[in-house]
Scaffold this active site. Sequence first.
Site, PDB file in Angstrom:
ATOM      1  N   LYS A  44     -11.614  -2.167   7.128  1.00  0.00           N
ATOM      2  CA  LYS A  44     -10.757  -3.011   7.961  1.00  0.00           C
ATOM      3  C   LYS A  44     -11.210  -2.907   9.416  1.00  0.00           C
ATOM      4  CE  LYS A  44      -8.317  -3.550   4.155  1.00  0.00           C
ATOM      5  NZ  LYS A  44      -7.418  -2.535   3.666  1.00  0.00           N
ATOM      6  N   ASP A  57      -1.504   6.582   6.319  1.00  0.00           N
ATOM      7  CA  ASP A  57      -2.547   5.642   5.947  1.00  0.00           C
ATOM      8  C   ASP A  57      -2.751   4.731   7.161  1.00  0.00           C
ATOM      9  OD1 ASP A  57      -4.095   3.584   4.960  1.00  0.00           O
ATOM     10  OD2 ASP A  57      -2.850   3.171   3.210  1.00  0.00           O
ATOM     11  N   TRP A  65       0.843  -1.210   0.000  1.00  0.00           N
ATOM     12  CA  TRP A  65       0.000   0.000   0.000  1.00  0.00           C
ATOM     13  C   TRP A  65       0.870   1.249   0.000  1.00  0.00           C
ATOM     14  CZ3 TRP A  65      -4.214  -1.531  -1.852  1.00  0.00           C
ATOM     15  CH2 TRP A  65      -4.795  -2.732  -1.456  1.00  0.00           C
TER      16      TRP A  65
HETATM   17  C1  LIG Z   1      -6.862  -2.174   2.329  1.00  0.00           C
HETATM   18  C2  LIG Z   1      -5.863  -1.092   2.374  1.00  0.00           C
HETATM   19  C3  LIG Z   1      -5.808  -0.101   1.394  1.00  0.00           C
HETATM   20  C4  LIG Z   1      -6.722  -0.092   0.192  1.00  0.00           C
HETATM   21  O1  LIG Z   1      -7.968   0.316   0.581  1.00  0.00           O
HETATM   22  P1  LIG Z   1      -9.159   0.557  -0.465  1.00  0.00           P
HETATM   23  O2  LIG Z   1     -10.199   1.154   0.416  1.00  0.00           O
HETATM   24  O3  LIG Z   1      -9.509  -0.780  -1.029  1.00  0.00           O
HETATM   25  O4  LIG Z   1      -8.676   1.493  -1.511  1.00  0.00           O
HETATM   26  C5  LIG Z   1      -4.885   0.914   1.529  1.00  0.00           C
HETATM   27  N1  LIG Z   1      -4.039   0.947   2.564  1.00  0.00           N
HETATM   28  C6  LIG Z   1      -4.049   0.003   3.528  1.00  0.00           C
HETATM   29  C7  LIG Z   1      -3.085   0.093   4.673  1.00  0.00           C
HETATM   30  C8  LIG Z   1      -4.961  -1.042   3.461  1.00  0.00           C
HETATM   31  O5  LIG Z   1      -4.985  -1.985   4.418  1.00  0.00           O
END
Ligand SMILES: *Cc1c(COP(=O)(O)O)cnc(C)c1O
Length: 360
Positions: free
Chosen positions: A195, A171, A102
């Site tokens: 998540k 993030d 990511w």
């Molecule tokens: C799942 C995830 C993403 C991607 O998320 P989307 O909502 O599918 O775009 C980005 N960063 C992290 C750390 C993730 O776990």
Amino acid sequence: MSRIFNFNAGPAALPLKVLEQVKAETLDFRGTGMSILEISHRSKFFEQVLDDAIDRTRRLLGLNKSYHVLFLQGGASLQFSMIPMNLAVAGKPVDYVDTGTWATRAIKEARNLGKDVRVVASSEDKEYTHIPENVPVDRDAAYLHITSNNTIRGTQWRDFPDSGGVPIISDMSSDIFSRRFDPKPFGMIYAGAQKNLGPAGVTLVIIREDLLERVPKELPTMLRYTTYSENKSLYNTPPCFAIYVADLVLEWIEETIGGLDAMQKTNDEKARIIYGYIDSQDFYRGTARPDSRSKMNVTFRLPDPELEKQFLAEAGAAGLGGLKGHRSVGGFRASIYNSVTVEAVKALVSFMKDFAAKRG
Ligand SMILES: *Cc1c(COP(=O)(O)O)cnc(C)c1O
């Protein structure tokens, strides 16, 4: 009704209490005679939900007035582009730490936009099995981007880098609301909800007032953070249902669990149970370096691929779901987000012990 122990990485487990409340309110949302799916986003009913979600986010994270709490669409992945579009500063570099998938995608999007991207630290040479310990700070950078929890590799920042005043952008898709941290060094925090916060379809963005001053006016309306901050995320129709469920999850953290410190304590206990077991034997091998292990995504391998196949099949039959590792890395991943109970983790460890005794 029979529910499994759900270790999915995302979309992931939600608290049973929340699902039951959603079910109970689906035909008649709080006396309206309608479901929340059927109500205007400009009605007082939805606005109460939105205000509640914003207030709970502020209280749980201890955010002061300078932070805006926004709800966007497009997933965490759209943020990879919106961040450099909105928050890069002409003549300044943008700094990133590469901790795998990511983080790597965030870097790629900033490069695609032609920004002066510097990868100031990376664990690529060690297959992203740890968090880099030294992050060189350049006070001239427009921001420093990190990924607080690396969902696929199973690593997590323990302490955030000292950025010397450069706004950190993180993030936090897979560990937001899992532990207490000091928000002060962060210029922006974002998280796809699916998540640790709620259903897919909404992305939480927390952004500090001073960063909003950077937003270029010529960007498309829907891609400017100011469009959301100036309209309380109601410029157009927001993902109402996802925000409503996220609000119930926040309420659950505050009122059922007892807040972020209590949530963190439970998460620490779950991590201690599973890593404690992994460290006590040599059949299963944890893939992340112990000092960088994630308390949300526990990644491990078995001695050979044949055993891994059997493990997955037998775990499924035993009511333990979602353990398959990400397709890019293989092996196993137990995602033990906020909603996953201590009981579920104990059931997993008990299954792992039995399997090792039979096949080890
Ligand atoms: C799942 C995830 C993403 C991607 O998320 P989307 O909502 O599918 O775009 C980005 N960063 C992290 C750390 C993730 O776990």
